[in-house]
Design a protein around this motif. Structure first.
Motif, PDB file in Angstrom:
ATOM      1  N   ASN A 270      16.612  30.544  54.573  1.00 55.33           N
ATOM      2  CA  ASN A 270      16.617  31.239  55.826  1.00 55.33           C
ATOM      3  C   ASN A 270      17.484  32.443  55.888  1.00 55.33           C
ATOM      4  N   GLN A 271      17.225  33.280  56.734  1.00 57.45           N
ATOM      5  CA  GLN A 271      17.996  34.349  57.001  1.00 57.45           C
ATOM      6  C   GLN A 271      19.625  34.133  57.409  1.00 57.45           C
ATOM      7  N   SER A 272      20.497  34.777  56.903  1.00 56.03           N
ATOM      8  CA  SER A 272      21.796  34.201  57.156  1.00 56.03           C
ATOM      9  C   SER A 272      22.400  34.299  58.552  1.00 56.03           C
ATOM     10  N   GLY A 273      21.799  35.394  59.375  1.00 55.40           N
ATOM     11  CA  GLY A 273      22.410  35.140  60.881  1.00 55.40           C
ATOM     12  C   GLY A 273      21.987  34.327  61.523  1.00 55.40           C
ATOM     13  N   ALA A 274      20.702  33.431  61.213  1.00 56.71           N
ATOM     14  CA  ALA A 274      20.278  32.346  61.953  1.00 56.71           C
ATOM     15  C   ALA A 274      20.624  31.033  61.266  1.00 56.71           C
ATOM     16  N   ALA A 275      21.077  30.969  60.123  1.00 58.97           N
ATOM     17  CA  ALA A 275      21.699  29.841  59.378  1.00 58.97           C
ATOM     18  C   ALA A 275      22.982  29.721  59.517  1.00 58.97           C
ATOM     19  N   MET A 276      24.053  30.527  59.877  1.00 58.76           N
ATOM     20  CA  MET A 276      25.126  30.330  60.009  1.00 58.76           C
ATOM     21  C   MET A 276      25.938  29.225  61.028  1.00 58.76           C
TER      22      MET A 276
ATOM     23  N   ASP B 139      17.000  38.239  67.350  1.00 62.06           N
ATOM     24  CA  ASP B 139      17.496  37.987  68.757  1.00 62.06           C
ATOM     25  C   ASP B 139      18.912  37.980  68.836  1.00 62.06           C
ATOM     26  N   ILE B 140      19.664  37.095  68.090  1.00 55.72           N
ATOM     27  CA  ILE B 140      21.108  37.026  67.866  1.00 55.72           C
ATOM     28  C   ILE B 140      21.991  38.203  67.885  1.00 55.72           C
ATOM     29  N   TYR B 141      21.476  39.123  67.016  1.00 52.27           N
ATOM     30  CA  TYR B 141      22.020  40.362  66.747  1.00 52.27           C
ATOM     31  C   TYR B 141      21.720  41.374  67.996  1.00 52.27           C
ATOM     32  N   ALA B 142      20.493  41.395  68.218  1.00 51.84           N
ATOM     33  CA  ALA B 142      20.177  42.401  69.431  1.00 51.84           C
ATOM     34  C   ALA B 142      20.903  41.906  70.590  1.00 51.84           C
ATOM     35  N   ARG B 143      21.111  40.773  71.117  1.00 56.82           N
ATOM     36  CA  ARG B 143      21.891  40.341  72.249  1.00 56.82           C
ATOM     37  C   ARG B 143      23.330  40.610  72.321  1.00 56.82           C
ATOM     38  N   ARG B 144      24.070  40.559  70.962  1.00 58.72           N
ATOM     39  CA  ARG B 144      25.269  40.793  70.694  1.00 58.72           C
ATOM     40  C   ARG B 144      25.467  42.369  70.864  1.00 58.72           C
TER      41      ARG B 144
ATOM     42  N   ASP C 142       4.117  56.306  62.925  1.00 60.10           N
ATOM     43  CA  ASP C 142       4.087  55.695  64.398  1.00 60.10           C
ATOM     44  C   ASP C 142       5.457  55.196  64.853  1.00 60.10           C
ATOM     45  N   PHE C 143       6.388  55.570  64.246  1.00 60.63           N
ATOM     46  CA  PHE C 143       7.921  55.190  64.452  1.00 60.63           C
ATOM     47  C   PHE C 143       8.786  56.047  64.215  1.00 60.63           C
ATOM     48  N   THR C 144      10.201  56.432  64.991  1.00 57.02           N
ATOM     49  CA  THR C 144      11.115  57.353  64.627  1.00 57.02           C
ATOM     50  C   THR C 144      12.284  56.358  64.162  1.00 57.02           C
ATOM     51  N   PRO C 145      12.648  56.416  63.174  1.00 56.86           N
ATOM     52  CA  PRO C 145      13.957  55.431  62.549  1.00 56.86           C
ATOM     53  C   PRO C 145      15.139  55.982  63.395  1.00 56.86           C
ATOM     54  N   VAL C 146      16.077  55.259  63.880  1.00 54.66           N
ATOM     55  CA  VAL C 146      17.035  55.635  64.644  1.00 54.66           C
ATOM     56  C   VAL C 146      18.495  55.213  63.837  1.00 54.66           C
ATOM     57  N   VAL C 147      18.537  53.937  63.626  1.00 56.91           N
ATOM     58  CA  VAL C 147      20.047  53.584  63.044  1.00 56.91           C
ATOM     59  C   VAL C 147      19.665  52.261  62.119  1.00 56.91           C
ATOM     60  N   LEU C 148      20.138  52.179  61.070  1.00 61.08           N
ATOM     61  CA  LEU C 148      20.251  50.832  60.468  1.00 61.08           C
ATOM     62  C   LEU C 148      21.347  50.110  60.661  1.00 61.08           C
ATOM     63  N   LEU C 149      21.183  48.727  60.782  1.00 67.67           N
ATOM     64  CA  LEU C 149      22.054  48.085  61.448  1.00 67.67           C
ATOM     65  C   LEU C 149      22.857  46.931  60.446  1.00 67.67           C
ATOM     66  N   GLY C 150      22.284  46.954  59.212  1.00 69.62           N
ATOM     67  CA  GLY C 150      22.792  46.069  58.155  1.00 69.62           C
ATOM     68  C   GLY C 150      21.821  45.101  57.140  1.00 69.62           C
ATOM     69  N   ASP C 151      22.323  44.824  56.117  1.00 65.72           N
ATOM     70  CA  ASP C 151      21.500  44.252  55.088  1.00 65.72           C
ATOM     71  C   ASP C 151      21.820  42.636  55.309  1.00 65.72           C
ATOM     72  N   VAL C 152      20.517  42.019  55.552  1.00 65.57           N
ATOM     73  CA  VAL C 152      20.595  40.722  55.707  1.00 65.57           C
ATOM     74  C   VAL C 152      20.196  39.578  54.456  1.00 65.57           C
ATOM     75  N   PRO C 153      20.987  38.800  53.960  1.00 72.11           N
ATOM     76  CA  PRO C 153      20.756  37.930  52.869  1.00 72.11           C
ATOM     77  C   PRO C 153      20.116  36.762  53.343  1.00 72.11           C
ATOM     78  N   ASN C 154      19.630  35.995  52.239  1.00 71.53           N
ATOM     79  CA  ASN C 154      18.710  34.682  52.477  1.00 71.53           C
ATOM     80  C   ASN C 154      19.758  33.657  51.914  1.00 71.53           C
ATOM     81  N   VAL C 155      19.582  32.343  52.449  1.00 77.28           N
ATOM     82  CA  VAL C 155      20.388  31.369  51.976  1.00 77.28           C
ATOM     83  C   VAL C 155      19.480  29.973  52.182  1.00 77.28           C
ATOM     84  N   LEU C 156      19.675  29.275  50.821  1.00 76.83           N
ATOM     85  CA  LEU C 156      18.811  28.028  50.836  1.00 76.83           C
ATOM     86  C   LEU C 156      19.721  26.996  51.418  1.00 76.83           C
ATOM     87  N   ILE C 157      18.861  26.518  52.631  1.00 72.63           N
ATOM     88  CA  ILE C 157      19.455  25.395  53.104  1.00 72.63           C
ATOM     89  C   ILE C 157      18.897  23.980  53.197  1.00 72.63           C
ATOM     90  N   VAL C 158      19.374  22.928  53.201  1.00 76.35           N
ATOM     91  CA  VAL C 158      18.569  21.584  53.414  1.00 76.35           C
ATOM     92  C   VAL C 158      19.186  20.683  54.506  1.00 76.35           C
TER      93      VAL C 158
END
Length: 328
Positions: A205-211, A43-48, A113-129
């Motif tokens: 967590n995924q990095s985009g939401a964790a940052m 959602d963060i990426y899509a809105r940006r 059932d889908f048409t790939p259009v464009v790759l947007l990037g690789d998303v890492p995971n980070v362990l958070i507490v």
């Protein structure tokens, strides 16, 4: 002669209609559908992305989320839409590779059932507490010691069964030979709230939401589940550095897909405009240093995205099998 001429003109005009309509794309608002709640990394990426994309296309790009079933509800919705270029899906390796192995039966085929259009990037995971609720967990060795001292007492939340946040934890637990408790939630907000409240101990967590929470000091990053450190978190070690385990990479991808049969000119135009946006210095800076997302490598064509998708279906099938992940 006049009648034949008029008929020929009418046929020619009718034949030209699809091309004219296609050339005029887009002529009304476009929906960019997501499968996860507001505040999720998607959602963060899509809105940006939606704002500059609206400008270059000359039509509003509206972000809408249909959540549930690990993104399957949103995927199913888009798969059943007309391939007219007005509905796209903000997909992930979770929705289009992991789910193919995780669910025994899906109402759609992730490839057909889908048409790939464009790759947007690789998303890492980070362990958070939570530093407030778990001040004793500062390093990987602290996590390992706590988990080994009391099997099933240490828990980790995820954004849902089979999500990358679940499988990252499962892969780490298997590599470290830990018996930890998995607690799935329906999306990012629930899993993060649980961590901050102290109901769970860990969140891969995924990095985009964790940052955001990391920079605000709400959570403490322990390690990243990548082979190299992230530019956005240069002081956070990799899982190999922090834990003495073999190198591990649980990164997934984000990408835009349309329904099957999306016309080639629309696919090419959408791919071209998105690539122009995400390759600008400003957007790349936001991706790398704000979201810790690795931008795709040029030329980033629809064909390359299709190859990535097919390869990841096979890759994640093996990860799911090894992890023993199941859908409740």
């Amino acid at each position: 002669m006049l009648r034949r001429s008029l008929m020929a003109a009418a046929i020619a005009a009718t034949t030209a209609l699809p091309a004219i309509a296609q050339d005029a794309w887009p002529s009304r608002p476009i929906t960019l559908m997501g499968g996860f709640p507001n505040g999720a990394g998607t959602d963060i990426y899509a809105r940006r992305l939606a704002e500059p994309l609206s400008r270059v296309l000359g039509q509003p790009v509206v972000v809408d989320n249909r959540t549930g079933a690990g993104g399957n509800i949103g995927s199913d919705y888009v798969a059943k839409q007309r391939p007219d270029g007005y509905t796209f899906y903000f997909g992930t390796a979770g929705t289009h590779a992991i789910n193919a192995a995780l669910y025994r039966s899906l109402p759609f085929d992730v490839i057909r059932d889908f048409t790939p259009v464009v790759l947007l990037g690789d998303v890492p995971n980070v362990l958070i507490v939570s530093p407030e609720k778990r001040p004793n967990l500062r390093t990987c060795q602290d996590v390992l010691a706590a988990a080994r001292a009391r099997p099933q007492a240490v828990s980790y939340g995820s954004t849902g069964n089979g999500a990358s946040t679940h499988l990252a934890g499962a892969q780490f637990a298997a590599a470290a030979n830990l018996d930890v408790l998995h607690v799935p939630y329906r999306g990012q907000p629930g899993a993060m709230a649980s961590l901050l409240a102290g109901d769970t101990d860990l969140f891969f967590n995924q990095s985009g939401a964790a940052m955001g929470p990391i920079r605000q000091g709400q959570v403490r990053p322990i390690f990243v589940l990548t082979r190299e450190r992230l530019a956005a978190l240069p002081d956070v070690p990799t899982v190999a550095e922090a834990c003495g385990l073999p190198p591990m990479d649980t990164s997934t991808w984000y990408g835009i897909l349309g329904p099957a049969g999306l016309p080639e000119p629309i696919v090419r135009r959408m791919n071209q405009e998105v690539n122009r946006i995400i390759s600008t210095p400003e957007f790349r800076e936001w991706l790398i240093n704000n979201q810790a997302i690795t931008p795709p490598v040029a030329p980033n064509t629809p064909e390359q995205f299709a190859q990535t998708l097919r390869a990841d279906v096979a890759r994640w099938a093996e990860v799911v099998r090894r992890s023993g992940a199941q859908v409740d």
